[in-house]
Design a protein around this motif. Structure first.
Motif, PDB file in Angstrom:
ATOM      1  N   ARG A   1       1.304  -1.426  -0.129  1.00 36.36           N
ATOM      2  CA  ARG A   1      -0.174  -0.184   0.049  1.00 36.36           C
ATOM      3  C   ARG A   1       0.743   1.530  -0.016  1.00 36.36           C
ATOM      4  O   ARG A   1       0.504   2.116  -0.554  1.00 36.36           O
ATOM      5  N   LEU A   2       1.973   0.708   0.464  1.00 38.81           N
ATOM      6  CA  LEU A   2       2.605   2.145   0.106  1.00 38.81           C
ATOM      7  C   LEU A   2       4.016   2.581  -0.519  1.00 38.81           C
ATOM      8  O   LEU A   2       4.871   1.396  -1.224  1.00 38.81           O
ATOM      9  N   HIS A   3       4.062   3.696  -1.397  1.00 44.28           N
ATOM     10  CA  HIS A   3       5.100   3.709  -2.562  1.00 44.28           C
ATOM     11  C   HIS A   3       5.475   4.870  -2.662  1.00 44.28           C
ATOM     12  O   HIS A   3       5.275   5.981  -1.897  1.00 44.28           O
ATOM     13  N   LEU A   4       6.911   4.867  -3.392  1.00 45.06           N
ATOM     14  CA  LEU A   4       7.467   5.749  -3.328  1.00 45.06           C
ATOM     15  C   LEU A   4       7.364   6.970  -4.593  1.00 45.06           C
ATOM     16  O   LEU A   4       7.211   6.525  -5.251  1.00 45.06           O
ATOM     17  N   VAL A   5       7.231   8.331  -4.214  1.00 45.63           N
ATOM     18  CA  VAL A   5       7.042   9.450  -4.952  1.00 45.63           C
ATOM     19  C   VAL A   5       8.224  10.114  -5.555  1.00 45.63           C
ATOM     20  O   VAL A   5       9.110  10.395  -4.525  1.00 45.63           O
TER      21      VAL A   5
END
Length: 324
Positions: free
Chosen positions: A305-309
């Motif tokens: 659910r976590l994503h790096l931008v």
């Protein structure tokens, strides 16, 4: 602060007041490690911590939630476990460590220059007296008591400098390359000073009262003014060699610094106790993130659910103000 610019009393007091009071890198106002560091993947708003309900709320029941759109919500236990895995992956990336080391050395260089300038300023007894009066609450000390109070504040600067010099030497460890000072020499000088300083400090704390009362009672406890003056002279004789060493620019440490990827906190389960050592875990998270942003999306059947931008390419790597 430049070498050819005379520091003002206000600049020095600001530097001293800004010194970290806790050495573990913890953030006192943060209960959950990602508080303020997560963003909603749907609307772009910053997520907040939604505490568990009830008189005796279980911290495991708290959640990171979006107060703007209300569509993103995840329990802290789930997020923290995923954060641990993300941090471990990022800190295993050599490029991340190179970036972290470069940023850390730049921050150390700036703080070292600032604090060294403060110690140079503090070698003037008139400056010490002014500092002692400026940082003392209530009726300020006068005469020799003001000088001693100022020196006490400068000793906190020296303590911080020892930490910074030691860390810098470890981060730049390797072949000596002509370095003339071994970090063990600095530690020995610090120990010689501490052996005299801390008993006197503890005695003052035990006696309580105002600074003036503490000093008067300390004089009596040491046997009189002559004995007190002799102790202070011995203390200052140990202080000055330490200050001289702290001015030296190049140190050699035989052991390299421990990399963030080897921190013992990464071996623990972050979901089991979500409020445990939040500052230490947050420090690792900030190191792993750098300038990138972390978003939390809605629940999915599989996948994180976590994503790096990634940060924009033209964004200067100024660094997070909380970063280690």
């Amino acid at each position: 602060m430049t070498r050819d610019t005379e520091l003002t009393l206000n600049q020095v007091t600001e530097v001293i007041r800004a010194l970290p009071r806790r050495r573990s890198g913890t953030a006192p106002d943060v209960t959950y490690l990602a508080d303020g560091l997560l963003w909603c993947a749907l609307c772009g708003a910053r997520l907040t911590v939604e505490p568990a309900e009830g008189w005796y709320a279980d911290p495991h029941g708290a959640a990171y939630a979006c107060a703007e759109c209300g569509r993103t919500r995840a329990r802290v236990t789930t997020v923290h476990q995923e954060l641990r895995e993300l941090v471990r992956r990022r800190l295993a990336d050599p490029a991340v460590i190179v970036r972290w080391r470069s940023a850390r050395l730049a921050a150390l260089t700036a703080e070292l220059a600032q604090l060294r300038a403060v110690l140079v300023w503090g070698r003037d007894e008139r400056h010490c007296a002014r500092l002692g009066r400026a940082l003392h609450l209530g009726a300020g000390p006068f005469g020799r008591a003001a000088v001693e109070a100022g020196l006490g504040h400068l000793d906190t600067v020296a303590t911080r400098l020892v930490e910074l010099v030691t860390e810098y030497a470890a981060l730049t460890s390797g072949p000596e390359r002509g370095r003339t000072r071994h970090i063990g020499e600095l530690r020995a000088a610090r120990l010689a000073f501490s052996d005299l300083y801390f008993p006197l400090l503890q005695l003052g704390h035990q006696l309580r009262g105002t600074l003036r009362e503490q000093r008067r009672r300390t004089v009596r406890a040491l046997g009189g003014r002559r004995e007190y003056a002799a102790y202070q002279a011995e203390l200052h004789a140990a202080r000055l060699p330490l200050w001289d060493l702290l001015a030296h620019p190049d140190w050699y440490a035989p052991q390299p610094a421990k990399l963030p990827a080897h921190d013992e906190a990464l071996a623990r389960d972050w979901s089991r106790d979500p409020t445990r050592e939040p500052g230490r875990r947050r420090k690792l998270l900030l190191t792993a993130l750098g300038e990138d942003r972390l978003t939390l999306g809605p629940a999915t059947a599989d996948g994180p659910r976590l994503h790096l931008v990634p940060a924009p390419a033209d964004r200067a790597p100024a660094g997070n103000p909380e970063a280690p």
